[in-house]
Design a protein around this motif. Structure first.
Motif, PDB file in Angstrom:
ATOM      1  N   VAL A   1       7.249   9.439  -3.052  1.00  0.00           N
ATOM      2  CA  VAL A   1       6.550   9.824  -1.906  1.00  0.00           C
ATOM      3  C   VAL A   1       5.204  10.426  -2.096  1.00  0.00           C
ATOM      4  O   VAL A   1       3.997   9.995  -1.389  1.00  0.00           O
ATOM      5  CB  VAL A   1       7.408  10.605  -1.173  1.00  0.00           C
ATOM      6  CG1 VAL A   1       6.459  11.396   0.117  1.00  0.00           C
ATOM      7  CG2 VAL A   1       8.559  10.353  -0.489  1.00  0.00           C
ATOM      8  N   LEU A   2       5.016  11.174  -3.266  1.00  0.00           N
ATOM      9  CA  LEU A   2       3.737  11.672  -3.467  1.00  0.00           C
ATOM     10  C   LEU A   2       2.842  10.462  -3.970  1.00  0.00           C
ATOM     11  O   LEU A   2       1.607  10.730  -3.563  1.00  0.00           O
ATOM     12  CB  LEU A   2       3.846  12.519  -4.659  1.00  0.00           C
ATOM     13  CG  LEU A   2       2.566  13.560  -4.988  1.00  0.00           C
ATOM     14  CD1 LEU A   2       2.496  14.446  -3.694  1.00  0.00           C
ATOM     15  CD2 LEU A   2       2.833  14.376  -6.213  1.00  0.00           C
ATOM     16  N   THR A   3       3.204   9.561  -4.713  1.00  0.00           N
ATOM     17  CA  THR A   3       2.487   8.561  -5.192  1.00  0.00           C
ATOM     18  C   THR A   3       1.736   7.717  -3.983  1.00  0.00           C
ATOM     19  O   THR A   3       0.696   7.145  -3.813  1.00  0.00           O
ATOM     20  CB  THR A   3       3.298   7.531  -6.161  1.00  0.00           C
ATOM     21  OG1 THR A   3       3.552   8.351  -7.176  1.00  0.00           O
ATOM     22  CG2 THR A   3       2.505   6.382  -6.400  1.00  0.00           C
ATOM     23  N   LEU A   4       2.841   7.515  -3.047  1.00  0.00           N
ATOM     24  CA  LEU A   4       2.589   6.672  -1.572  1.00  0.00           C
ATOM     25  C   LEU A   4       1.432   7.474  -0.975  1.00  0.00           C
ATOM     26  O   LEU A   4       0.417   6.965  -0.293  1.00  0.00           O
ATOM     27  CB  LEU A   4       3.647   6.133  -0.905  1.00  0.00           C
ATOM     28  CG  LEU A   4       4.702   5.423  -1.564  1.00  0.00           C
ATOM     29  CD1 LEU A   4       5.941   5.249  -0.964  1.00  0.00           C
ATOM     30  CD2 LEU A   4       4.000   4.087  -1.580  1.00  0.00           C
ATOM     31  N   VAL A   5       1.666   8.664  -0.821  1.00  0.00           N
ATOM     32  CA  VAL A   5       0.817   9.397   0.046  1.00  0.00           C
ATOM     33  C   VAL A   5      -0.684   9.255  -0.755  1.00  0.00           C
ATOM     34  O   VAL A   5      -1.663   9.228   0.064  1.00  0.00           O
ATOM     35  CB  VAL A   5       1.158  11.145  -0.001  1.00  0.00           C
ATOM     36  CG1 VAL A   5      -0.009  11.907   0.782  1.00  0.00           C
ATOM     37  CG2 VAL A   5       2.435  11.056   0.885  1.00  0.00           C
TER      38      VAL A   5
ATOM     39  N   ALA B   1      -9.375  -0.268  -5.814  1.00  0.00           N
ATOM     40  CA  ALA B   1      -8.547  -0.883  -6.832  1.00  0.00           C
ATOM     41  C   ALA B   1      -7.726   0.000  -7.558  1.00  0.00           C
ATOM     42  O   ALA B   1      -6.663  -0.031  -7.812  1.00  0.00           O
ATOM     43  CB  ALA B   1      -9.819  -1.199  -8.067  1.00  0.00           C
ATOM     44  N   ASP B   2      -8.087   1.566  -7.519  1.00  0.00           N
ATOM     45  CA  ASP B   2      -7.055   2.406  -7.905  1.00  0.00           C
ATOM     46  C   ASP B   2      -5.992   2.524  -6.979  1.00  0.00           C
ATOM     47  O   ASP B   2      -4.482   2.613  -7.314  1.00  0.00           O
ATOM     48  CB  ASP B   2      -7.595   3.757  -8.000  1.00  0.00           C
ATOM     49  CG  ASP B   2      -6.920   4.718  -8.890  1.00  0.00           C
ATOM     50  OD1 ASP B   2      -6.277   4.444  -9.952  1.00  0.00           O
ATOM     51  OD2 ASP B   2      -6.545   5.834  -8.472  1.00  0.00           O
TER      52      ASP B   2
ATOM     53  N   MET C   1      -1.991   2.055  -8.013  1.00  0.00           N
ATOM     54  CA  MET C   1      -0.798   3.121  -7.438  1.00  0.00           C
ATOM     55  C   MET C   1       0.394   2.378  -6.841  1.00  0.00           C
ATOM     56  O   MET C   1       1.535   2.753  -7.028  1.00  0.00           O
ATOM     57  CB  MET C   1      -1.520   4.230  -6.603  1.00  0.00           C
ATOM     58  CG  MET C   1      -2.338   5.171  -7.511  1.00  0.00           C
ATOM     59  SD  MET C   1      -2.939   6.530  -6.535  1.00  0.00           S
ATOM     60  CE  MET C   1      -1.560   7.548  -6.674  1.00  0.00           C
ATOM     61  N   LEU C   2       0.016   1.356  -6.070  1.00  0.00           N
ATOM     62  CA  LEU C   2       0.935   0.432  -5.657  1.00  0.00           C
ATOM     63  C   LEU C   2       1.927   0.020  -6.586  1.00  0.00           C
ATOM     64  O   LEU C   2       3.164  -0.080  -6.401  1.00  0.00           O
ATOM     65  CB  LEU C   2       0.340  -0.531  -4.599  1.00  0.00           C
ATOM     66  CG  LEU C   2       1.286  -1.721  -4.230  1.00  0.00           C
ATOM     67  CD1 LEU C   2       2.151  -0.881  -3.055  1.00  0.00           C
ATOM     68  CD2 LEU C   2       0.523  -2.635  -3.443  1.00  0.00           C
ATOM     69  N   SER C   3       1.582  -0.440  -7.781  1.00  0.00           N
ATOM     70  CA  SER C   3       2.461  -0.983  -8.841  1.00  0.00           C
ATOM     71  C   SER C   3       3.094   0.273  -9.378  1.00  0.00           C
ATOM     72  O   SER C   3       4.254   0.011  -9.790  1.00  0.00           O
ATOM     73  CB  SER C   3       1.502  -1.607 -10.043  1.00  0.00           C
ATOM     74  OG  SER C   3       0.767  -0.695 -10.538  1.00  0.00           O
ATOM     75  N   ASP C   4       2.548   1.515  -9.487  1.00  0.00           N
ATOM     76  CA  ASP C   4       3.384   2.770 -10.095  1.00  0.00           C
ATOM     77  C   ASP C   4       4.230   3.050  -8.931  1.00  0.00           C
ATOM     78  O   ASP C   4       5.322   3.202  -9.439  1.00  0.00           O
ATOM     79  CB  ASP C   4       2.324   3.828 -10.143  1.00  0.00           C
ATOM     80  CG  ASP C   4       1.161   3.667 -11.236  1.00  0.00           C
ATOM     81  OD1 ASP C   4       1.499   2.816 -12.044  1.00  0.00           O
ATOM     82  OD2 ASP C   4       0.212   4.343 -11.273  1.00  0.00           O
ATOM     83  N   ALA C   5       3.894   2.845  -7.580  1.00  0.00           N
ATOM     84  CA  ALA C   5       5.069   3.047  -6.783  1.00  0.00           C
ATOM     85  C   ALA C   5       6.318   2.079  -6.692  1.00  0.00           C
ATOM     86  O   ALA C   5       7.380   2.536  -6.519  1.00  0.00           O
ATOM     87  CB  ALA C   5       4.464   3.249  -5.235  1.00  0.00           C
TER      88      ALA C   5
ATOM     89  N   LEU D   1      11.707   1.123  -8.045  1.00  0.00           N
ATOM     90  CA  LEU D   1      12.780   0.220  -8.720  1.00  0.00           C
ATOM     91  C   LEU D   1      13.646   1.093  -9.473  1.00  0.00           C
ATOM     92  O   LEU D   1      14.907   1.241  -9.545  1.00  0.00           O
ATOM     93  CB  LEU D   1      12.050  -0.716  -9.427  1.00  0.00           C
ATOM     94  CG  LEU D   1      13.241  -1.735 -10.290  1.00  0.00           C
ATOM     95  CD1 LEU D   1      14.193  -2.378  -9.083  1.00  0.00           C
ATOM     96  CD2 LEU D   1      12.276  -2.778 -11.266  1.00  0.00           C
ATOM     97  N   SER D   2      13.038   2.187 -10.174  1.00  0.00           N
ATOM     98  CA  SER D   2      13.745   3.246 -10.916  1.00  0.00           C
ATOM     99  C   SER D   2      14.567   4.009  -9.994  1.00  0.00           C
ATOM    100  O   SER D   2      15.846   4.166 -10.389  1.00  0.00           O
ATOM    101  CB  SER D   2      13.028   4.188 -11.702  1.00  0.00           C
ATOM    102  OG  SER D   2      12.203   3.535 -12.485  1.00  0.00           O
TER     103      SER D   2
END
Length: 98
Positions: free
Chosen positions: A24-28, A47-48, A52-56, A61-62
């Motif tokens: 949630v924090l990453t998506l925000v 770009a960043d 962050m989308l790939s991180d999310a 998935l985890s």
């Protein structure tokens, strides 16, 4: 002096909860970067936000893997020999993602 009373605070936050919070924090932050990138015409922020989308997606998935891993096998198949075999959900999906 043996004191049988043992008092201190324990955190009862699960790994699933921690991953959910990080997701949630990453998506925000990602949404904030998209908005900031569009307002200020910043390609770096856009770009960043893509990064962050790939991180999310990895966090999601985890999180999903933990949830599915706690459940019983998703499907049971009958082999040619008549033997019942349990297959987890991911073994059915894995070849599709390769």
């Amino acid at each position: 002096m043996n004191n049988d009373t043992h008092h201190h605070e324990h955190s009862h936050i699960t790994n699933e909860g921690k991953l959910g919070f990080a997701l949630v924090l990453t998506l925000v932050y990602m949404v904030a970067e998209v908005v900031g990138g569009l307002i200020f015409h910043s390609l770096a922020l856009l770009a960043d936000s893509g990064h962050m989308l790939s991180d999310a997606m990895a966090l999601g998935l985890s999180w999903l893997a933990i949830r599915v891993g706690r459940k019983s096998p998703a499907t049971v198949i009958l082999l040619d020999s008549g033997e019942r075999k349990s297959l987890p959900l991911f073994s059915m999906v894995w070849p599709c993602g390769a």
